[in-house]
Design a protein around this motif. Sequence first.
Motif, PDB file in Angstrom:
ATOM      1  N   VAL A  39      36.844   5.401   3.125  1.00 16.60           N
ATOM      2  CA  VAL A  39      36.727   4.789   4.438  1.00 16.60           C
ATOM      3  C   VAL A  39      36.604   3.433   4.414  1.00 16.60           C
ATOM      4  O   VAL A  39      36.066   2.652   3.573  1.00 16.60           O
ATOM      5  CB  VAL A  39      35.124   5.405   5.037  1.00 16.60           C
ATOM      6  CG1 VAL A  39      34.936   4.679   6.328  1.00 16.60           C
ATOM      7  CG2 VAL A  39      34.959   6.671   4.895  1.00 16.60           C
ATOM      8  N   SER A  40      37.499   2.765   5.408  1.00 17.86           N
ATOM      9  CA  SER A  40      37.663   1.604   5.459  1.00 17.86           C
ATOM     10  C   SER A  40      36.734   0.922   6.472  1.00 17.86           C
ATOM     11  O   SER A  40      36.762   1.595   7.697  1.00 17.86           O
ATOM     12  CB  SER A  40      38.920   1.138   5.814  1.00 17.86           C
ATOM     13  OG  SER A  40      39.219  -0.363   5.966  1.00 17.86           O
ATOM     14  N   MET A  41      35.908   0.024   6.113  1.00 16.04           N
ATOM     15  CA  MET A  41      35.035  -0.716   7.170  1.00 16.04           C
ATOM     16  C   MET A  41      35.192  -2.236   7.040  1.00 16.04           C
ATOM     17  O   MET A  41      35.347  -2.865   5.785  1.00 16.04           O
ATOM     18  CB  MET A  41      33.549  -0.441   6.751  1.00 16.04           C
ATOM     19  CG  MET A  41      33.348   1.184   6.690  1.00 16.04           C
ATOM     20  SD  MET A  41      31.535   1.490   6.178  1.00 16.04           S
ATOM     21  CE  MET A  41      30.347   0.637   7.533  1.00 16.04           C
ATOM     22  N   SER A  42      34.762  -2.776   7.978  1.00 11.63           N
ATOM     23  CA  SER A  42      34.841  -4.312   7.948  1.00 11.63           C
ATOM     24  C   SER A  42      33.510  -4.991   8.143  1.00 11.63           C
ATOM     25  O   SER A  42      32.684  -4.819   9.268  1.00 11.63           O
ATOM     26  CB  SER A  42      35.854  -4.864   9.321  1.00 11.63           C
ATOM     27  OG  SER A  42      37.047  -4.347   9.201  1.00 11.63           O
ATOM     28  N   LEU A  43      32.971  -5.530   7.264  1.00  9.31           N
ATOM     29  CA  LEU A  43      31.473  -5.759   7.090  1.00  9.31           C
ATOM     30  C   LEU A  43      31.681  -7.330   7.196  1.00  9.31           C
ATOM     31  O   LEU A  43      32.520  -8.120   6.802  1.00  9.31           O
ATOM     32  CB  LEU A  43      30.662  -5.389   5.939  1.00  9.31           C
ATOM     33  CG  LEU A  43      30.696  -3.975   5.641  1.00  9.31           C
ATOM     34  CD1 LEU A  43      30.081  -3.709   4.407  1.00  9.31           C
ATOM     35  CD2 LEU A  43      29.896  -3.272   6.769  1.00  9.31           C
ATOM     36  N   ARG A  44      30.644  -8.055   8.082  1.00 14.45           N
ATOM     37  CA  ARG A  44      30.395  -9.476   8.100  1.00 14.45           C
ATOM     38  C   ARG A  44      29.703  -9.798   7.058  1.00 14.45           C
ATOM     39  O   ARG A  44      28.796  -9.001   6.419  1.00 14.45           O
ATOM     40  CB  ARG A  44      29.764  -9.635   9.494  1.00 14.45           C
ATOM     41  CG  ARG A  44      30.428  -9.391  10.706  1.00 14.45           C
ATOM     42  CD  ARG A  44      29.742  -9.395  12.030  1.00 14.45           C
ATOM     43  NE  ARG A  44      28.563  -8.311  11.651  1.00 14.45           N
ATOM     44  CZ  ARG A  44      27.767  -8.048  12.642  1.00 14.45           C
ATOM     45  NH1 ARG A  44      27.833  -8.391  13.752  1.00 14.45           N
ATOM     46  NH2 ARG A  44      26.552  -7.157  12.552  1.00 14.45           N
ATOM     47  N   PHE A  45      29.327 -11.387   6.696  1.00  9.90           N
ATOM     48  CA  PHE A  45      28.755 -11.792   5.554  1.00  9.90           C
ATOM     49  C   PHE A  45      27.154 -11.269   5.873  1.00  9.90           C
ATOM     50  O   PHE A  45      26.559 -10.707   4.765  1.00  9.90           O
ATOM     51  CB  PHE A  45      28.694 -13.246   5.932  1.00  9.90           C
ATOM     52  CG  PHE A  45      27.795 -14.073   4.952  1.00  9.90           C
ATOM     53  CD1 PHE A  45      28.093 -14.030   3.491  1.00  9.90           C
ATOM     54  CD2 PHE A  45      26.592 -14.449   5.488  1.00  9.90           C
ATOM     55  CE1 PHE A  45      27.121 -14.879   2.913  1.00  9.90           C
ATOM     56  CE2 PHE A  45      25.763 -15.302   4.632  1.00  9.90           C
ATOM     57  CZ  PHE A  45      25.955 -15.382   3.131  1.00  9.90           C
ATOM     58  N   TYR A  46      26.527 -11.412   7.013  1.00 13.31           N
ATOM     59  CA  TYR A  46      25.133 -10.764   7.068  1.00 13.31           C
ATOM     60  C   TYR A  46      24.897  -9.345   7.145  1.00 13.31           C
ATOM     61  O   TYR A  46      23.830  -8.988   6.703  1.00 13.31           O
ATOM     62  CB  TYR A  46      24.498 -11.495   8.425  1.00 13.31           C
ATOM     63  CG  TYR A  46      24.338 -12.793   8.479  1.00 13.31           C
ATOM     64  CD1 TYR A  46      23.500 -13.496   7.750  1.00 13.31           C
ATOM     65  CD2 TYR A  46      25.071 -13.620   9.384  1.00 13.31           C
ATOM     66  CE1 TYR A  46      23.302 -15.057   7.925  1.00 13.31           C
ATOM     67  CE2 TYR A  46      25.141 -15.241   9.431  1.00 13.31           C
ATOM     68  CZ  TYR A  46      24.203 -15.641   8.492  1.00 13.31           C
ATOM     69  OH  TYR A  46      24.110 -17.193   8.405  1.00 13.31           O
ATOM     70  N   ASP A  47      25.993  -8.563   7.432  1.00 14.51           N
ATOM     71  CA  ASP A  47      25.807  -7.301   7.121  1.00 14.51           C
ATOM     72  C   ASP A  47      25.735  -6.973   5.367  1.00 14.51           C
ATOM     73  O   ASP A  47      24.924  -6.254   4.760  1.00 14.51           O
ATOM     74  CB  ASP A  47      27.111  -6.376   7.347  1.00 14.51           C
ATOM     75  CG  ASP A  47      27.347  -6.627   8.942  1.00 14.51           C
ATOM     76  OD1 ASP A  47      26.412  -6.808   9.697  1.00 14.51           O
ATOM     77  OD2 ASP A  47      28.740  -6.340   9.297  1.00 14.51           O
ATOM     78  N   LEU A  48      26.709  -7.847   4.645  1.00  9.89           N
ATOM     79  CA  LEU A  48      26.604  -7.363   3.219  1.00  9.89           C
ATOM     80  C   LEU A  48      25.431  -7.838   2.428  1.00  9.89           C
ATOM     81  O   LEU A  48      24.535  -7.183   1.946  1.00  9.89           O
ATOM     82  CB  LEU A  48      27.612  -8.450   2.512  1.00  9.89           C
ATOM     83  CG  LEU A  48      29.366  -7.810   2.971  1.00  9.89           C
ATOM     84  CD1 LEU A  48      29.953  -8.964   2.578  1.00  9.89           C
ATOM     85  CD2 LEU A  48      29.386  -6.667   2.315  1.00  9.89           C
ATOM     86  N   VAL A  49      24.971  -9.093   3.098  1.00  8.02           N
ATOM     87  CA  VAL A  49      23.546  -9.747   2.455  1.00  8.02           C
ATOM     88  C   VAL A  49      22.145  -8.623   3.001  1.00  8.02           C
ATOM     89  O   VAL A  49      21.577  -8.681   2.156  1.00  8.02           O
ATOM     90  CB  VAL A  49      23.350 -11.021   3.091  1.00  8.02           C
ATOM     91  CG1 VAL A  49      21.687 -11.804   2.798  1.00  8.02           C
ATOM     92  CG2 VAL A  49      24.359 -12.089   2.447  1.00  8.02           C
ATOM     93  N   GLY A  50      22.429  -8.295   4.293  1.00 11.22           N
ATOM     94  CA  GLY A  50      21.267  -7.227   4.674  1.00 11.22           C
ATOM     95  C   GLY A  50      21.203  -6.071   3.801  1.00 11.22           C
ATOM     96  O   GLY A  50      20.222  -5.580   3.800  1.00 11.22           O
TER      97      GLY A  50
END
Length: 141
Positions: A39-50
């Motif tokens: 599955v391809s997802m686009s995550l933001r910086f704060y998504d990754l940190v969170g």
Amino acid sequence: MHASLTIQPSLTVDAVEENVSLFGETDPGETEPRLSVRVSMSLRFYDLVGLLAYHPLLMLAASDLESSAELADALQFALVDSDMNQIEQYSERARAALSNPRQPLYAYSKLVAEAVTRTFGISAPQPPAAPAANTLRLAAA
């Protein structure tokens, strides 16, 4: 000449495999075949940190944050174990913690944020620059 925009599929399916775990690792005890799905997802910086800092089943130590492989494995687990609402909640917690050095989890969130930048090459978005003051208008006033 007309052109069409082709969007890459966000879901791809690979081969059916036997004796593998949920994450595709060899597991002789797994009796049912599994279909490999990406599955391809686009995550933001704060998504990754969170996801990495606040997922309740992850307890990443400072030494874990130094390993890109550990971080990637932890992210994979956190994504599989989280729904979109949870990802958004973790993201907001990370944003709040990193915006105030007096927050109780600021230091840990900062360590995770640095590891995310080092491993995935994404950093916190910069706030928009303040508009320049119009010195002509100020002088006239």
